[in-house]
Motif scaffolding. Sequence first.
Motif, mmCIF file in Angstrom:
data_model
loop_
_atom_site.group_PDB
_atom_site.id
_atom_site.type_symbol
_atom_site.label_atom_id
_atom_site.label_comp_id
_atom_site.label_asym_id
_atom_site.label_seq_id
_atom_site.Cartn_x
_atom_site.Cartn_y
_atom_site.Cartn_z
ATOM 1 N N ASP A 32 50.669 -23.022 -15.528
ATOM 2 C CA ASP A 32 51.289 -21.819 -16.099
ATOM 3 C C ASP A 32 51.643 -20.825 -14.989
ATOM 4 O OD1 ASP A 32 48.449 -21.673 -15.835
ATOM 5 O OD2 ASP A 32 48.372 -19.898 -17.104
ATOM 6 N N TRP A 33 51.126 -21.053 -13.779
ATOM 7 C CA TRP A 33 51.439 -20.232 -12.608
ATOM 8 C C TRP A 33 52.437 -20.928 -11.679
ATOM 9 C CZ3 TRP A 33 49.809 -15.309 -12.146
ATOM 10 C CH2 TRP A 33 48.738 -14.886 -12.939
ATOM 11 N N ALA A 34 53.018 -22.032 -12.096
ATOM 12 C CA ALA A 34 53.896 -22.848 -11.226
ATOM 13 C C ALA A 34 54.923 -21.991 -10.487
ATOM 14 C CB ALA A 34 54.598 -23.928 -12.027
ATOM 15 N N GLY A 35 54.951 -22.162 -9.167
ATOM 16 C CA GLY A 35 55.896 -21.456 -8.314
ATOM 17 C C GLY A 35 55.444 -20.083 -7.847
ATOM 18 N N ARG A 36 54.484 -19.490 -8.543
ATOM 19 C CA ARG A 36 54.073 -18.112 -8.245
ATOM 20 C C ARG A 36 53.339 -17.960 -6.906
ATOM 21 N NH1 ARG A 36 52.825 -14.472 -12.409
ATOM 22 N NH2 ARG A 36 52.329 -13.036 -10.704
ATOM 23 N N PHE A 37 52.738 -19.053 -6.434
ATOM 24 C CA PHE A 37 51.938 -18.948 -5.217
ATOM 25 C C PHE A 37 52.442 -19.845 -4.092
ATOM 26 C CE2 PHE A 37 49.018 -17.829 -8.740
ATOM 27 C CZ PHE A 37 48.919 -16.479 -8.444
ATOM 28 N N ASP A 38 53.688 -20.278 -4.189
ATOM 29 C CA ASP A 38 54.275 -21.136 -3.153
ATOM 30 C C ASP A 38 54.307 -20.449 -1.788
ATOM 31 O OD1 ASP A 38 54.607 -22.994 -5.141
ATOM 32 O OD2 ASP A 38 56.789 -22.788 -5.266
ATOM 33 N N GLU A 39 54.306 -19.119 -1.771
ATOM 34 C CA GLU A 39 54.343 -18.377 -0.508
ATOM 35 C C GLU A 39 53.139 -18.690 0.386
ATOM 36 O OE1 GLU A 39 52.975 -14.012 -0.929
ATOM 37 O OE2 GLU A 39 53.526 -14.614 -2.974
ATOM 38 N N PHE A 40 52.069 -19.222 -0.208
ATOM 39 C CA PHE A 40 50.866 -19.511 0.572
ATOM 40 C C PHE A 40 50.865 -20.912 1.175
ATOM 41 C CE2 PHE A 40 49.400 -16.428 -2.739
ATOM 42 C CZ PHE A 40 49.422 -15.332 -1.898
ATOM 43 N N SER A 41 51.955 -21.639 0.978
ATOM 44 C CA SER A 41 52.031 -22.998 1.538
ATOM 45 C C SER A 41 52.109 -22.976 3.061
ATOM 46 C CB SER A 41 53.211 -23.768 0.937
ATOM 47 O OG SER A 41 54.421 -23.114 1.245
ATOM 48 N N ASP A 42 52.264 -21.774 3.640
ATOM 49 C CA ASP A 42 52.234 -21.673 5.105
ATOM 50 C C ASP A 42 50.806 -21.742 5.650
ATOM 51 O OD1 ASP A 42 51.640 -19.108 4.014
ATOM 52 O OD2 ASP A 42 52.266 -18.117 5.870
ATOM 53 N N ILE A 43 49.796 -21.527 4.788
ATOM 54 C CA ILE A 43 48.404 -21.571 5.265
ATOM 55 C C ILE A 43 47.550 -22.628 4.566
ATOM 56 C CG2 ILE A 43 48.356 -19.200 6.125
ATOM 57 C CD1 ILE A 43 46.900 -18.395 3.506
ATOM 58 N N CYS A 44 48.035 -23.181 3.435
ATOM 59 C CA CYS A 44 47.289 -24.229 2.736
ATOM 60 C C CYS A 44 48.222 -24.988 1.794
ATOM 61 C CB CYS A 44 46.110 -23.636 1.953
ATOM 62 S SG CYS A 44 46.579 -22.571 0.572
#
Length: 133
Positions: free
Chosen positions: A99-111
């Motif tokens: 239900d949060w899909a896409g909302r936290f993709d910005e953190f793919s630079d660290i994990c």
Amino acid sequence: MTRQSKTVITFGTFDVFHIGHLRLLERARGYGDRLVVGVSTDAFNESKKGRGPVFPENERMQLVAALKCVDEVFSEESLEKKREYLLRWQANVLAMGDDWAGRFDEFSDICQVVYLERTPAVSTTAVIEKIRT
């Protein structure tokens, strides 16, 4: 040669704990060797959902901490602190419900960021509504 452990982090309110919560936590744990869970504070939950939780944060944290699949629990105070939490716990994986899909993709630079499918037809809101009726 020793294998480096992988820390998985996830977040949630975990109010009126149900099978969907358990399944999400167990699947998240499957992505690593250690599962750290941020449990939303009462104040954060109220600001996020417009209502306070049914159970207070200290009780919700105790319930989540008691689960076999959970290694550590902490208080999540805001969405704006996600990066800080990921760095503090040295997370290799951020696992969230889809239900949060896409909302936290910005953190793919660290994990690694993964979105896990929710258990169909199970939600805290539905459970509360069922109890009311």
